[in-house]
Structures are given as structure tokens and as C-alpha cells.
Design an enzyme around this catalytic site. Structure first.
Site, PDB file in Angstrom:
ATOM      1  N   ASN A  39      90.858  15.443   0.543  1.00  0.00           N
ATOM      2  CA  ASN A  39      90.734  14.797  -1.034  1.00  0.00           C
ATOM      3  C   ASN A  39      92.119  14.797  -1.881  1.00  0.00           C
ATOM      4  OD1 ASN A  39      87.876  14.933  -1.122  1.00  0.00           O
ATOM      5  ND2 ASN A  39      87.830  16.956  -0.982  1.00  0.00           N
ATOM      6  N   GLU A  49      94.917   5.429   2.463  1.00  0.00           N
ATOM      7  CA  GLU A  49      94.334   6.439   3.269  1.00  0.00           C
ATOM      8  C   GLU A  49      95.243   6.895   4.517  1.00  0.00           C
ATOM      9  OE1 GLU A  49      91.873   8.259   2.114  1.00  0.00           O
ATOM     10  OE2 GLU A  49      90.721   7.443   0.958  1.00  0.00           O
ATOM     11  N   ARG A  75      88.802  20.932   5.223  1.00  0.00           N
ATOM     12  CA  ARG A  75      88.438  19.561   4.961  1.00  0.00           C
ATOM     13  C   ARG A  75      88.649  19.140   3.620  1.00  0.00           C
ATOM     14  NH1 ARG A  75      82.980  16.012   6.645  1.00  0.00           N
ATOM     15  NH2 ARG A  75      83.627  14.074   6.089  1.00  0.00           N
ATOM     16  N   HIS A  93      89.147   1.627  -4.227  1.00  0.00           N
ATOM     17  CA  HIS A  93      89.247   3.058  -3.975  1.00  0.00           C
ATOM     18  C   HIS A  93      90.641   3.530  -3.605  1.00  0.00           C
ATOM     19  CE1 HIS A  93      88.219   6.962  -2.805  1.00  0.00           C
ATOM     20  NE2 HIS A  93      88.596   6.805  -1.293  1.00  0.00           N
ATOM     21  N   HIS A 145      92.329  12.403  -4.454  1.00  0.00           N
ATOM     22  CA  HIS A 145      90.746  11.792  -4.863  1.00  0.00           C
ATOM     23  C   HIS A 145      90.577  12.288  -6.076  1.00  0.00           C
ATOM     24  CE1 HIS A 145      91.394  10.249  -0.735  1.00  0.00           C
ATOM     25  NE2 HIS A 145      89.872   9.919  -0.574  1.00  0.00           N
ATOM     26  N   LYS A 195      80.153  11.898   5.510  1.00  0.00           N
ATOM     27  CA  LYS A 195      79.890  11.749   4.209  1.00  0.00           C
ATOM     28  C   LYS A 195      79.051  10.359   3.776  1.00  0.00           C
ATOM     29  CE  LYS A 195      83.267  14.918   2.055  1.00  0.00           C
ATOM     30  NZ  LYS A 195      84.634  14.836   1.295  1.00  0.00           N
ATOM     31  N   ARG A 246      63.342  11.317   7.397  1.00  0.00           N
ATOM     32  CA  ARG A 246      64.013  12.374   7.286  1.00  0.00           C
ATOM     33  C   ARG A 246      65.274  12.380   8.478  1.00  0.00           C
ATOM     34  NH1 ARG A 246      58.989  14.793   6.405  1.00  0.00           N
ATOM     35  NH2 ARG A 246      59.016  15.646   4.280  1.00  0.00           N
ATOM     36  N   GLU A 267      83.035  20.702   4.597  1.00  0.00           N
ATOM     37  CA  GLU A 267      84.245  21.042   3.542  1.00  0.00           C
ATOM     38  C   GLU A 267      84.065  22.122   2.620  1.00  0.00           C
ATOM     39  OE1 GLU A 267      85.273  18.320  -0.335  1.00  0.00           O
ATOM     40  OE2 GLU A 267      84.899  17.100   1.514  1.00  0.00           O
ATOM     41  N   HIS A 309      89.101   9.397  -8.115  1.00  0.00           N
ATOM     42  CA  HIS A 309      87.890   9.184  -8.555  1.00  0.00           C
ATOM     43  C   HIS A 309      87.629   9.351 -10.087  1.00  0.00           C
ATOM     44  CE1 HIS A 309      85.827  10.876  -4.732  1.00  0.00           C
ATOM     45  NE2 HIS A 309      86.437   9.701  -4.481  1.00  0.00           N
ATOM     46  N   LYS A 341      91.415  13.068  11.081  1.00  0.00           N
ATOM     47  CA  LYS A 341      90.389  13.368  10.366  1.00  0.00           C
ATOM     48  C   LYS A 341      89.567  13.867  11.318  1.00  0.00           C
ATOM     49  CE  LYS A 341      87.017  11.787   7.077  1.00  0.00           C
ATOM     50  NZ  LYS A 341      86.664  10.738   6.299  1.00  0.00           N
TER      51      LYS A 341
END
Length: 355
Positions: free
Chosen positions: A252, A192, A248, A272, A255, A150, A128, A244, A259, A234
Site C-alpha cells: 500500500n 505500480e 502485505r 489510480h 496508496h 482483492k 457464495r 494483509e 486513495h 507480489k
């Protein structure tokens, strides 16, 4: 002859109250890494990397850990986006259990975005939660995925759909690791950097337009500035909106389309950053129609991406396939797709239910 001057180490802080952490940026940091690492009660670390990165950078990191009297083990996983999956994550967990990793053992991610996401998710879930240090070795990971917490794995039906927000204890960016990065992967990272200028900073965008050649030649001082500015933007956004729920989401930009390109073309066919570059072009073209973004800004974005050697034409997946893939995106809310569009260079907005 006087040796070339090294760019000074800079440190930013991602301000998240008791979970705040530093982002150290500099050159040749690995062998002296001991003073940059957070304290570990166990005096022990486990490195997660792949065989390609290990061949170039593992020895220097191990030398730095030995100098700091940190006992360490290494887990090597296969290279490539196609291995960012449950099976590889399970293998990492198996090795952590075999190595008797404790909750206080530091997990170090040495590699690009795939390694950072896999190791981060393993750190979030082993017992955990265990301390995580990100040491990104690709430009894309240095300016984007290593900062912000993330983590996750891909699924055949969608990219990054399974994961967790789990902040590292530190991010250590050694720009010297970029010397071994293939040109295609380096350009992927520049996508990016362009994104940050497009969504947040017209000054950064103009600076990029004026520094294409130094960046392509990997000039150390210019590269350090690009990394620092990207991480600064960032860090500010993550500090304001860690999970997010608002601002935030602007990160994206490109993206949602990107994606869809990665999944539709098959993981690994498009890098990517390449997919994000084509995705930004699609989003900018849509912005001209939906938000009134000036056509001149659209041209500037497309031209800058092209000058960095990035693709500006998306693959022909077909409209129905794009819509199918985008409908599974994490940014869908209430059954309606949210897209990040531009009003102008440096001014991004989230638009819901785009017509």
C-alpha cells in the site's frame, strides 16, 4: 524477413496451499487460451468486460474459448472507475441469474482493474463462490490488481471499502493487449512497477532507471521482464500474508495518500496509478522526516516517476480534507492511521500514528 521473436511464456505460482494458482505471462495468449484455463466441470464460462475492451480483445478470447469447446456468454458493463459501484455489481448479478450461471460456471474478467474488481466480487458472492479467471488488459491490472485476490467496489465515502478477498483460479497476462492501451493508462501502470522496486527491490528500481526508454516504447522483452518481476514480488508477499495482517500492507505504499486523491478529486479525474505516483512522492517526503530516508533516495523516486510521465505534485485538496479522507482508509487501526514509509529504496516499513 524474419518475424520479431515473441517473449516466452512464463508461469509463476501464488502459493496458497490448496488455493494456489498460476500466473501465466506471455504474448498472444488469448486465441490459444484453452490449455491455460483451469478445468471446469460445466464446460461453460461467462465473460465480464466493458465496451472499450470488448472492441479490441473480445473476439480473440471468444475464438480461444471456441477452440477449447467452452460454451460462453458475455456481460458488458460501462467503462470507467465511476461505474465500480453497487449498481454495476447488481447488474452483473442480475445477468448471472438470467443466464442461469451455476456455481461451477467459470467467470472470466477481461479488462482492467475496474473489471477485475467487479467481476471478482461477483464471483465471490454469486452462489457464495464460483471459479474466477483474471485476464487483465491494462498494465496496472497485469502487475498489481489481478494478482492477490482483492475484489470490491467503491463508495462515495471511500475507495475499495466494500469487497472480499477471493483468489482466482488462474491469472492470464497477455502483454499483446497492451498495444491498444492509451499512453496515459500505460504510464499509470508503470507507477505500480516503480512501487515494487521502491518497497522491496533496489535491483528492480535501478533496472527501471536504466530502462525508461525501452519501457516507454513498450519493448516486448523489457516489458515482459517488468511484468514478471512485479508479479513475482507480489506473489511472494501474498503467499506470506494473504489477508494483509502484516507484510502485505507494504504493497500500500503511496496508496493511503493516493486513495485520498482519487476520492477527493472525484473518481476518474486521476487515474489510480497517477494518484499512487503522487501519493508515493508525499510518502517519500514524509519518510525523509520520519524514518531518516536519505534525501538522495527521495530524489531518485521523484525523478523516476517524472521520467515515466507521472504526476509528482498532488492536487491541492487542503490539509483538513486529506486528513478527513485518510481517516477513512482501510489501514486505520484502533482509530490511528498506519502509513507505509521508506527507510531507503527497497526497504519499506509500516509506521503507526505518524506525528
Amino acid at each position: 524477413m524474419t518475424p520479431p521473436q515473441k517473449a516466452p511464456t512464463r508461469t509463476l505460482v501464488v502459493a496458497l496451499a490448496e488455493r494456489s494458482y498460476p500466473v501465466h505471462i506471455g504474448a498472444e495468449l488469448l486465441t490459444g487460451i484453452g490449455h491455460l484455463l483451469p478445468n471446469t466441470r460445466s464446460g461453460r464460462a461467462i465473460i465480464v468486460t466493458n465496451q472499450v475492451v470488448a472492441a479490441h480483445h473480445l473476439d480473440r478470447l471468444q475464438e480461444g474459448l471456441e477452440r477449447a469447446d467452452i460454451h460462453h456468454d458475455v456481460i458488458v458493463v460501462p467503462d470507467g472507475e465511476v461505474h465500480k459501484d453497487w449498481a454495476t455489481l447488481y447488474d452483473i448479478h442480475t445477468r448471472l441469474l438470467e443466464l442461469k450461471a451455476e456455481r461451477s460456471t467459470m467467470l472470466i474478467a477481461l479488462g482492467g482493474g475496474v473489471i477485475g474488481d467487479l467481476a471478482g466480487f461477483a464471483a465471490a458472492t454469486h452462489q457464495r463462490g464460483m471459479p474466477l479467471v483474471q485476464i487483465p488488459t491494462t498494465l496496472l491490472a497485469q502487475v498489481d490488481s489481478s494478482v492477490g485476490g482483492k475484489t470490491g467496489v467503491n463508495h462515495p465515502l471511500g475507495k475499495n471499502m466494500i469487497g472480499a478477498f477471493y483468489q482466482p483460479s488462474a491469472v492470464i497476462i497477455d502483454s499483446a493487449t497492451l498495444s491498444t492501451l492509451p499512453d496515459r493508462e500505460y504510464a499509470s501502470g508503470l507507477a505500480e512497477v516503480v512501487k515494487y522496486g521502491a518497497i522491496r527491490s533496489p535491483e528492480l528500481f535501478a533496472w527501471l532507471e536504466s530502462n525508461v526508454l525501452p519501457l516507454l516504447s513498450r519493448d516486448e522483452a523489457t516489458l515482459a521482464q517488468a511484468i514478471h518481476e512485479s508479479c513475482r514480488i507480489k506473489a511472494e508477499i501474498v503467499a506470506a500474508d494473504e489477508r494483509e495482517t502484516g507484510e502485505r500492507a507494504l504493497l500500500n505504499f503511496g496508496h493511503t495518500f493516493g486513495h485520498a486523491i482519487e476520492v477527493g478529486a472525484g473518481y476518474g479525474a486521476w487515474l489510480h496509478g497517477e494518484a499512487v505516483a503522487a501519493g508515493m512522492v508525499l510518502a517519500a517526503e514524509l519518510s525523509v522526516r520520519v524514518t531518516g530516508m536519505p534525501a538522495a533516495d527521495n530524489r531518485r523516486l521523484k525523478q523516476l516517476l517524472s521520467r515515466f510521465g507521472l504526476p509528482v505534485r498532488p492536487p491541492s485538496l487542503g490539509d483538513d480534507r486529506y486528513l478527513e479522507l485518510m481517516a477513512r482508509d482501510k489501514k486505520v487501526e484502533g482509530g490511528k492511521l498506519r502509513l507505509v514509509l521508506l527507510k531507503a529504496i527497497g526497504q519499506a516499513v509500516v509506521v503507526r500514528d505518524v506525528p
